[in-house]
Design an enzyme around this catalytic site. Structure first.
Site, mmCIF file in Angstrom:
data_model
loop_
_atom_site.group_PDB
_atom_site.id
_atom_site.type_symbol
_atom_site.label_atom_id
_atom_site.label_comp_id
_atom_site.label_asym_id
_atom_site.label_seq_id
_atom_site.Cartn_x
_atom_site.Cartn_y
_atom_site.Cartn_z
ATOM 1 N N LYS A 293 -9.911 -32.194 40.136
ATOM 2 C CA LYS A 293 -11.019 -32.360 40.513
ATOM 3 C C LYS A 293 -11.674 -33.897 40.133
ATOM 4 C CE LYS A 293 -12.782 -27.725 40.980
ATOM 5 N NZ LYS A 293 -13.843 -26.671 40.592
ATOM 6 N N LYS B 136 -10.851 -23.233 48.684
ATOM 7 C CA LYS B 136 -11.937 -23.044 49.321
ATOM 8 C C LYS B 136 -12.592 -24.419 50.163
ATOM 9 C CE LYS B 136 -13.855 -20.398 46.154
ATOM 10 N NZ LYS B 136 -14.827 -19.472 45.468
ATOM 11 N N LYS C 243 -2.286 -25.516 46.464
ATOM 12 C CA LYS C 243 -2.836 -24.232 46.671
ATOM 13 C C LYS C 243 -3.799 -24.339 47.999
ATOM 14 C CE LYS C 243 -6.871 -23.506 43.412
ATOM 15 N NZ LYS C 243 -7.430 -22.679 42.430
#
Ligand code: AMP
Ligand code: TRP
Length: 331
Positions: free
Chosen positions: A114, A199, A196
């Site tokens: 992140k 969202k 992965k």
């Protein structure tokens, strides 16, 4: 609630629309409701580690509640609540932060990912995120945490914090363990199958969303990245095909061996069509129930209010014990 049942806790962020990856993990949660004492939280406080639009966050929080119920979480048998409605999460988080080495936080995969993705906003919340998650888990004396494989490291950190705290103050916390279903495949991006499915992916073709219409799902699978070999088999050097196989496995319950046999001698076109159809069939009942629930806001809000009251009652007891142990004066 029976004392002998195992306590299960899990959380999910109300950001973006749920993906097929989330579904692959969350669909295992309802099955736990009979054997365990389950608590599920929509973790809105975790969501603001990345900038959110307030109106969207509010809407998505309610949508997430509807989606979880549509996936089979039964508010009569489980506690379903919104994290920010139970203040003890933030309160315990502060205490636990004082029992977590800085180096443990900076080595977390999710923090690294992140902060690489949002270099303009590497805030304190992003770093201390796993401490709040540890508070979520430890507040309920959780035995098991059903999550996807990507969250294993965070649950292990919660475990370390619990052990460190217990080492100083005696047996205060139950030491939790991750519960990672073997069939909860880590669903990868359809466009970059070594990453992965997330969202927040900017490329819509990479992500299958729970509310995508059948024609959209079909189109995304047709565009999915594969390879030039042309055979349907699972292998580390065939991440795209392997990912499609595991998605097909999630939706049909078939093993890799069965899938390889089923599609022996067939091309990627036929296979992609079959994968898309299996996804469309698996998602249809969830989508219908979701739409019905979302139209009934009064019901949803009632469930969330009741869930928060029940969660709060448990959380308060544990927090009071912690406050006493660490030496906060109680008057
Ligand atoms: P999040 O979207 O990060 O709030 O994750 C909610 C739950 O879905 C967690 O238990 C994750 O481990 C799981 N999850 C998220 N992405 C995936 C994925 N691509 N494959 C499998 N599980 C996932
Ligand atoms: N960090 C988890 C995720 O991104 C969400 C989460 C927050 C969670 N608190 C939790 C999961 C507690 C399990 C238990 O998916």
């Amino acid at each position: 609630m029976e004392e002998t049942k195992k306590r299960v806790f899990s959380g999910i962020q109300p950001t973006g629309v749920f993906t097929l990856g989330n579904y692959s993990t969350v669909r295992h949660w309802p099955k736990l409701q009979d054997e365990c004492d389950c608590i599920y939280s929509i973790v809105d406080q975790h969501a603001i580690t990345v900038r959110q639009t307030p109106a969207d966050l509010r809407r998505q929080t309610r949508e997430m509640a509807a989606l979880l119920i549509a996936c089979g979480i039964d508010p009569a048998r489980s506690i379903l609540f919104i994290q920010s409605h139970v203040p003890a999460h933030a309160q315990l988080s502060w205490v636990l932060g004082c029992f977590c080495p800085f180096g443990d936080l900076t080595r977390m995969h999710q923090f690294k990912e992140k902060s690489a993705k949002h270099p303009e906003d590497i805030n304190g919340g992003l770093l201390t995120y796993p401490i709040l998650m540890a508070a979520d888990i430890l507040l309920y004396q959780t035995d098991e945490v059903p999550v996807g494989d990507d969250q294993r490291q965070h649950v292990e950190l919660a475990r370390d914090i619990a052990q460190r705290f217990n080492g100083v103050y005696g047996d205060v916390f139950t030491v939790p363990a991750p519960r990672i279903s073997k069939t909860a495949a880590r669903v990868m991006s359809l466009q970059e199958p070594t990453k992965k499915m997330s969202k927040s992916d900017a490329n819509e073709n990479a992500v299958v969303r729970m509310l995508d219409e059948p024609d959209v799902i079909l189109r995304k699978f047709k565009r999915a990245v594969t390879d030039s070999e042309g055979t349907i088999r699972a292998a580390t050097d065939k991440p795209g095909v392997t990912n499609l196989m595991s998605i097909y496995g999630v939706c049909t319950g078939k093993t890799f061996g069965q899938i390889e046999a089923e599609f022996a001698g067939q091309g990627y076109g036929v296979f992609k069509q079959a994968v898309a159809e299996s996804v469309i069939d698996a998602l249809r009942p969830v989508q219908e129930e979701y739409k019905r629930l979302l139209a009934d806001k009064a019901y949803l809000d009632g469930v969330l209010k009741d869930g928060a009251a029940r969660a709060d009652a448990i959380a308060q007891r544990v927090l009071a014990r912690v406050y006493k142990k660490v030496g906060f004066l109680q008057i």
